[in-house]
Scaffold this motif. Structure first.
Motif, PDB file in Angstrom:
ATOM      1  N   ARG A   1       0.790  -1.109   0.178  1.00  0.00           N
ATOM      2  CA  ARG A   1       0.050   0.073  -0.050  1.00  0.00           C
ATOM      3  C   ARG A   1       0.735   1.237   0.058  1.00  0.00           C
ATOM      4  O   ARG A   1       1.985   1.440   0.765  1.00  0.00           O
ATOM      5  CB  ARG A   1      -0.805  -0.093   1.297  1.00  0.00           C
ATOM      6  N   PRO A   2       0.435   2.203  -0.461  1.00  0.00           N
ATOM      7  CA  PRO A   2       1.343   3.498  -0.793  1.00  0.00           C
ATOM      8  C   PRO A   2       1.577   4.194   0.778  1.00  0.00           C
ATOM      9  O   PRO A   2       2.531   4.714   0.765  1.00  0.00           O
ATOM     10  CB  PRO A   2       0.285   4.359  -1.385  1.00  0.00           C
ATOM     11  N   GLU A   3       0.696   3.873   1.805  1.00  0.00           N
ATOM     12  CA  GLU A   3       1.002   4.613   3.091  1.00  0.00           C
ATOM     13  C   GLU A   3       2.145   3.839   3.718  1.00  0.00           C
ATOM     14  O   GLU A   3       2.556   4.596   4.665  1.00  0.00           O
ATOM     15  CB  GLU A   3      -0.321   4.670   3.702  1.00  0.00           C
ATOM     16  N   TYR A   4       2.612   2.689   2.988  1.00  0.00           N
ATOM     17  CA  TYR A   4       3.771   2.210   3.629  1.00  0.00           C
ATOM     18  C   TYR A   4       4.965   2.363   2.985  1.00  0.00           C
ATOM     19  O   TYR A   4       4.958   2.303   1.871  1.00  0.00           O
ATOM     20  CB  TYR A   4       3.550   0.600   3.870  1.00  0.00           C
ATOM     21  N   ASP A   5       6.103   2.741   3.802  1.00  0.00           N
ATOM     22  CA  ASP A   5       7.372   2.879   3.078  1.00  0.00           C
ATOM     23  C   ASP A   5       8.444   1.672   3.630  1.00  0.00           C
ATOM     24  O   ASP A   5       8.687   1.536   4.457  1.00  0.00           O
ATOM     25  CB  ASP A   5       8.001   4.237   3.826  1.00  0.00           C
ATOM     26  N   LEU A   6       8.484   1.116   2.258  1.00  0.00           N
ATOM     27  CA  LEU A   6       9.376  -0.110   2.769  1.00  0.00           C
ATOM     28  C   LEU A   6      10.728   0.096   3.117  1.00  0.00           C
ATOM     29  O   LEU A   6      11.051  -0.800   3.970  1.00  0.00           O
ATOM     30  CB  LEU A   6       9.388  -0.788   1.078  1.00  0.00           C
ATOM     31  N   HIS A   7      11.215   1.043   2.618  1.00  0.00           N
ATOM     32  CA  HIS A   7      12.528   1.408   3.401  1.00  0.00           C
ATOM     33  C   HIS A   7      12.602   1.525   4.714  1.00  0.00           C
ATOM     34  O   HIS A   7      13.414   1.248   5.560  1.00  0.00           O
ATOM     35  CB  HIS A   7      13.364   2.569   2.731  1.00  0.00           C
ATOM     36  N   GLU A   8      11.453   2.300   5.133  1.00  0.00           N
ATOM     37  CA  GLU A   8      11.319   2.313   6.808  1.00  0.00           C
ATOM     38  C   GLU A   8      11.125   1.131   7.353  1.00  0.00           C
ATOM     39  O   GLU A   8      11.624   1.054   8.525  1.00  0.00           O
ATOM     40  CB  GLU A   8      10.111   3.467   7.063  1.00  0.00           C
ATOM     41  N   LEU A   9      10.233   0.152   6.876  1.00  0.00           N
ATOM     42  CA  LEU A   9       9.758  -0.848   7.354  1.00  0.00           C
ATOM     43  C   LEU A   9      11.095  -2.016   7.479  1.00  0.00           C
ATOM     44  O   LEU A   9      11.115  -2.718   8.513  1.00  0.00           O
ATOM     45  CB  LEU A   9       8.838  -1.552   6.821  1.00  0.00           C
ATOM     46  N   LEU A  10      12.037  -1.837   6.587  1.00  0.00           N
ATOM     47  CA  LEU A  10      13.127  -2.523   6.479  1.00  0.00           C
ATOM     48  C   LEU A  10      14.461  -2.165   7.152  1.00  0.00           C
ATOM     49  O   LEU A  10      15.531  -2.761   7.106  1.00  0.00           O
ATOM     50  CB  LEU A  10      13.465  -3.214   5.118  1.00  0.00           C
ATOM     51  N   LYS A  11      14.301  -1.088   7.564  1.00  0.00           N
ATOM     52  CA  LYS A  11      15.583  -0.258   7.954  1.00  0.00           C
ATOM     53  C   LYS A  11      16.379  -0.930   9.138  1.00  0.00           C
ATOM     54  O   LYS A  11      17.525  -0.969   9.365  1.00  0.00           O
ATOM     55  CB  LYS A  11      15.411   1.023   8.429  1.00  0.00           C
ATOM     56  N   ASP A  12      15.497  -1.683  10.180  1.00  0.00           N
ATOM     57  CA  ASP A  12      15.960  -2.419  11.439  1.00  0.00           C
ATOM     58  C   ASP A  12      16.209  -3.896  11.218  1.00  0.00           C
ATOM     59  O   ASP A  12      16.687  -4.510  12.027  1.00  0.00           O
ATOM     60  CB  ASP A  12      15.240  -2.265  12.537  1.00  0.00           C
ATOM     61  N   GLY A  13      16.105  -4.217   9.835  1.00  0.00           N
ATOM     62  CA  GLY A  13      16.120  -5.680   9.584  1.00  0.00           C
ATOM     63  C   GLY A  13      17.525  -6.199   9.513  1.00  0.00           C
ATOM     64  O   GLY A  13      18.468  -5.426   9.071  1.00  0.00           O
ATOM     65  N   VAL A  14      17.706  -7.462   9.975  1.00  0.00           N
ATOM     66  CA  VAL A  14      19.154  -7.791   9.834  1.00  0.00           C
ATOM     67  C   VAL A  14      19.134  -9.209   8.909  1.00  0.00           C
ATOM     68  O   VAL A  14      18.413  -9.982   9.285  1.00  0.00           O
ATOM     69  CB  VAL A  14      19.537  -8.354  11.399  1.00  0.00           C
ATOM     70  N   GLN A  15      19.888  -8.986   8.025  1.00  0.00           N
ATOM     71  CA  GLN A  15      19.980 -10.341   7.180  1.00  0.00           C
ATOM     72  C   GLN A  15      21.020 -11.599   7.686  1.00  0.00           C
ATOM     73  O   GLN A  15      21.966 -11.140   8.395  1.00  0.00           O
ATOM     74  CB  GLN A  15      20.757  -9.891   5.928  1.00  0.00           C
ATOM     75  N   GLY A  16      20.117 -12.417   7.717  1.00  0.00           N
ATOM     76  CA  GLY A  16      21.014 -13.690   8.297  1.00  0.00           C
ATOM     77  C   GLY A  16      20.786 -13.802   9.736  1.00  0.00           C
ATOM     78  O   GLY A  16      21.830 -14.358  10.352  1.00  0.00           O
ATOM     79  N   LYS A  17      19.899 -13.017  10.251  1.00  0.00           N
ATOM     80  CA  LYS A  17      19.686 -13.044  11.821  1.00  0.00           C
ATOM     81  C   LYS A  17      19.778 -14.533  12.363  1.00  0.00           C
ATOM     82  O   LYS A  17      20.195 -14.647  13.594  1.00  0.00           O
ATOM     83  CB  LYS A  17      18.319 -12.315  12.271  1.00  0.00           C
ATOM     84  N   TYR A  18      19.039 -15.368  11.733  1.00  0.00           N
ATOM     85  CA  TYR A  18      18.716 -16.583  12.316  1.00  0.00           C
ATOM     86  C   TYR A  18      19.900 -17.854  11.647  1.00  0.00           C
ATOM     87  O   TYR A  18      19.713 -18.746  11.764  1.00  0.00           O
ATOM     88  CB  TYR A  18      17.260 -16.966  12.255  1.00  0.00           C
ATOM     89  N   ALA A  19      20.637 -17.304  10.982  1.00  0.00           N
ATOM     90  CA  ALA A  19      21.632 -18.235  10.230  1.00  0.00           C
ATOM     91  C   ALA A  19      22.365 -19.105  11.077  1.00  0.00           C
ATOM     92  O   ALA A  19      22.702 -20.277  10.704  1.00  0.00           O
ATOM     93  CB  ALA A  19      22.531 -17.341   9.216  1.00  0.00           C
ATOM     94  N   ASP A  20      22.841 -18.560  12.013  1.00  0.00           N
ATOM     95  CA  ASP A  20      23.815 -19.373  13.116  1.00  0.00           C
ATOM     96  C   ASP A  20      22.992 -20.458  13.489  1.00  0.00           C
ATOM     97  O   ASP A  20      23.304 -21.579  13.615  1.00  0.00           O
ATOM     98  CB  ASP A  20      24.449 -18.675  14.082  1.00  0.00           C
ATOM     99  N   ARG A  21      21.705 -20.327  13.989  1.00  0.00           N
ATOM    100  CA  ARG A  21      20.657 -21.055  14.732  1.00  0.00           C
ATOM    101  C   ARG A  21      20.599 -22.353  13.440  1.00  0.00           C
ATOM    102  O   ARG A  21      20.328 -23.537  13.911  1.00  0.00           O
ATOM    103  CB  ARG A  21      19.346 -20.510  14.977  1.00  0.00           C
ATOM    104  N   PHE A  22      20.214 -21.783  12.427  1.00  0.00           N
ATOM    105  CA  PHE A  22      20.023 -22.714  11.279  1.00  0.00           C
ATOM    106  C   PHE A  22      21.287 -23.678  11.192  1.00  0.00           C
ATOM    107  O   PHE A  22      20.944 -24.831  10.807  1.00  0.00           O
ATOM    108  CB  PHE A  22      19.918 -22.032   9.939  1.00  0.00           C
ATOM    109  N   GLN A  23      22.408 -23.030  11.175  1.00  0.00           N
ATOM    110  CA  GLN A  23      23.619 -23.975  10.929  1.00  0.00           C
ATOM    111  C   GLN A  23      23.903 -24.952  12.141  1.00  0.00           C
ATOM    112  O   GLN A  23      24.287 -25.902  11.806  1.00  0.00           O
ATOM    113  CB  GLN A  23      24.833 -22.997  10.852  1.00  0.00           C
ATOM    114  N   GLU A  24      23.473 -24.633  13.138  1.00  0.00           N
ATOM    115  CA  GLU A  24      23.528 -25.511  14.507  1.00  0.00           C
ATOM    116  C   GLU A  24      22.475 -26.666  14.501  1.00  0.00           C
ATOM    117  O   GLU A  24      22.592 -27.497  15.301  1.00  0.00           O
ATOM    118  CB  GLU A  24      23.355 -24.567  15.694  1.00  0.00           C
ATOM    119  N   GLY A  25      21.532 -26.513  13.752  1.00  0.00           N
ATOM    120  CA  GLY A  25      20.539 -27.432  13.528  1.00  0.00           C
ATOM    121  C   GLY A  25      19.018 -27.160  14.386  1.00  0.00           C
ATOM    122  O   GLY A  25      18.510 -28.321  14.415  1.00  0.00           O
TER     123      GLY A  25
END
Length: 94
Positions: free
Chosen positions: A20-44
């Motif tokens: 929707r136009p009222e949502y700013d994707l850049h604002e929504l994703l600014k605090d996103g962390v790529q690979g946040k759960y990657a270590d957990r996934f690697q650990e099984g």
């Protein structure tokens, strides 16, 4: 109503903007962390989705783990009782 031959299919690369136009994707994703759960996934670590009725009863991972550990204990108890129960027709000195 359009016939099938006139309908245009979206290609895999054609990503329509459904936000929707009222949502700013850049604002929504600014605090996103790529690979946040990657270590957990690697650990099984397993990530599972719970149905809503299960989530109401078990609101967090600790509650789910406790319940599953109890199920494991009960299963082992039932299995050991079956192994130690005398078989039908087995000799009994009493």
């Amino acid at each position: 109503m359009q016939s099938e031959r006139h309908m245009k299919k979206k290609s895999k690369d054609d990503k329509g903007d459904d936000l929707r136009p009222e949502y700013d994707l850049h604002e929504l994703l600014k605090d996103g962390v790529q690979g946040k759960y990657a270590d957990r996934f690697q650990e099984g670590t397993n990530l599972v989705l719970l149905d809503s009725d299960v989530m109401e009863t078990f609101p967090n991972d600790k509650a789910v783990n406790e319940a599953l550990r109890l199920v494991i204990k009960l299963t082992k108890l039932t299995m050991s009782e079956k192994k130690s129960a005398p078989h039908k027709g087995a000799y009994s000195p009493t």
